[in-house]
Design an enzyme around this catalytic site. Structure first.
Site, short mmCIF file in Angstrom:
data_model
loop_
_atom_site.label_atom_id
_atom_site.label_comp_id
_atom_site.label_asym_id
_atom_site.label_seq_id
_atom_site.Cartn_x
_atom_site.Cartn_y
_atom_site.Cartn_z
N THR A 39 -8.40 -0.06 6.73
CA THR A 39 -6.90 1.02 6.30
C THR A 39 -5.78 0.94 7.22
O THR A 39 -5.85 0.66 8.37
CB THR A 39 -6.92 2.90 5.66
OG1 THR A 39 -7.67 3.00 7.09
CG2 THR A 39 -8.43 2.79 5.28
N TYR A 50 -5.79 6.96 -8.08
CA TYR A 50 -7.16 6.21 -8.02
C TYR A 50 -8.75 7.12 -8.72
O TYR A 50 -8.76 6.48 -8.67
CB TYR A 50 -7.56 6.57 -6.34
CG TYR A 50 -5.94 5.30 -5.90
CD1 TYR A 50 -6.52 3.88 -5.44
CD2 TYR A 50 -4.66 6.17 -5.46
CE1 TYR A 50 -5.31 3.47 -5.01
CE2 TYR A 50 -3.95 5.26 -4.62
CZ TYR A 50 -4.24 3.87 -4.59
OH TYR A 50 -3.67 3.42 -3.73
N TRP A 97 -7.37 -6.91 6.17
CA TRP A 97 -6.25 -6.45 5.84
C TRP A 97 -6.04 -7.67 6.50
O TRP A 97 -6.36 -7.68 7.52
CB TRP A 97 -5.48 -5.37 5.64
CG TRP A 97 -5.45 -4.26 5.19
CD1 TRP A 97 -5.91 -3.62 5.20
CD2 TRP A 97 -4.48 -4.05 3.60
NE1 TRP A 97 -5.72 -2.62 3.64
CE2 TRP A 97 -4.57 -2.65 2.80
CE3 TRP A 97 -3.75 -4.61 3.80
CZ2 TRP A 97 -4.42 -2.67 1.73
CZ3 TRP A 97 -2.67 -4.46 2.37
CH2 TRP A 97 -3.34 -3.26 0.89
N CYS A 110 0.75 -1.13 0.19
CA CYS A 110 -0.15 0.33 0.07
C CYS A 110 0.72 1.12 0.42
O CYS A 110 2.37 1.28 0.83
CB CYS A 110 -0.33 -0.01 1.10
SG CYS A 110 -2.07 1.47 1.56
#
Length: 322
Positions: free
Chosen positions: A132, A196, A98, A65
């Site tokens: 996140t 993005y 995750w 990431c």
């Protein structure tokens, strides 16, 4: 396998609502002396603060990431490896969280959890938003402290100074702070988030607008770096770290997967040389795992790549060539 990232008929709008807690050297007060009009300001902090305590916190940051990658780089440049431990989720996650599928037994060896979501729910049982990284977790309680990624790297620099290595780099120099804030704001809006906005665009119009803004910003950066080594001059700053984590992924994923395809990074000679220079700087290149990066984007974004096939290219050997 994963959530939908593209909302048909809409432009992409990143949810920037994060857990605002911060870890500070003094309760309720920022050690950053800056008093400018930018996003980062010194003085009193309205959000809850946690105390600086070596060994208490774990930085959970997936190398795949880009937002998490920047925190890994800053932690290393400042020499905080023995002060704040690092947990590395694997690159492929499902729509909920995750996870630590690359660790033995699929469990983080310090936190004892399988999914990052568990640290969030330990603090907020009904946490309503996305799970996140990066995230900082309080090891004794197993609870999330913060996932507010811009403040995480800011505070690693300003609040943990007593525990940094001797003579760490000045990532937030006073003499160019106002200009650096402006540069970072454009880099975030048009480049970091710009890729993005291209990849997750739900209309042709929003994609075209994001694509044109992205490459206008890259052209601006190409010109800016033509007569200086780094964004703010002769020394690496936080601005370079923020830009690097997007540029190093550009040809591997953003050019094709996110349709950022006016040209490749390798076709922009100044930006390419700048990124390679940073890649070969201690603390940068060793944090990059291209296999994980490609797996994350091509496998997780099933609404963009429903086959989950990971492309063999591009040739990434140039990053390692002498």
């Amino acid at each position: 396998m994963s959530a939908s990232y593209v909302n048909s008929g809409e432009e992409y709008d990143r949810d920037m609502r994060y857990v605002p807690d911060r870890i500070t050297a003094e309760p309720g007060v920022s050690a950053d002396p800056y008093r400018g009009e930018g996003y980062h300001r010194g003085g009193a902090i309205e959000a809850p603060t946690w105390p600086v305590e070596p060994g208490r916190y774990r930085l959970v940051a997936a190398p795949a990431c880009p937002w998490a990658n920047r925190s890994i780089i800053v932690r290393g440049l400042l020499g905080l490896e023995d002060v704040i431990s690092l947990g590395k989720p694997g690159p492929v996650h499902d729509e909920s969280s995750w996870n630590f599928h690359l660790d033995p037994g699929g469990v983080d060896p310090v936190l004892g959890i399988e999914r990052v979501q568990q640290a969030y729910f330990a603090r907020f049982p009904d946490y309503p938003r996305g799970i996140t990284v990066p995230a900082i977790v309080d090891v004794p309680s197993g609870k999330l402290v913060t996932n507010d990624f811009p403040w995480i790297t800011h505070d690693l620099f300003f609040e943990w100074r007593d525990h940094q290595r001797p003579d760490p780099p000045d990532l937030w120099p006073d003499d160019c702070r106002e200009e650096m804030e402006e540069v970072m704001q454009r880099v975030f809006t048009d480049v970091n988030n710009g890729v993005y906005r291209c990849g997750f665009a739900g209309t042709q119009e929003s994609y075209a607008e994001a694509h044109d803004r992205l490459f206008a910003a890259l052209d601006w950066l190409e010109e800016r770096l033509a007569d200086r080594r780094y964004l703010m001059g002769d020394a690496i700053t936080e601005a370079d770290i923020r830009l690097f984590t997007t540029l190093v992924r550009f040809d591997a994923v953003y050019h094709g997967h996110f349709k950022c395809n006016r040209n490749k990074l390798t076709e922009m000679p100044v930006l390419h040389a700048y990124t390679r220079d940073l890649f070969r700087t201690p603390g940068f290149g060793e944090t990059i795992d291209f296999d994980q990066i490609k797996a994350h984007y091509y496998v997780c974004h099933t609404d963009i790549n429903p086959s989950r096939i990971i492309p063999r290219g591009p040739d990434l050997s140039l990053w390692y060539d002498a």
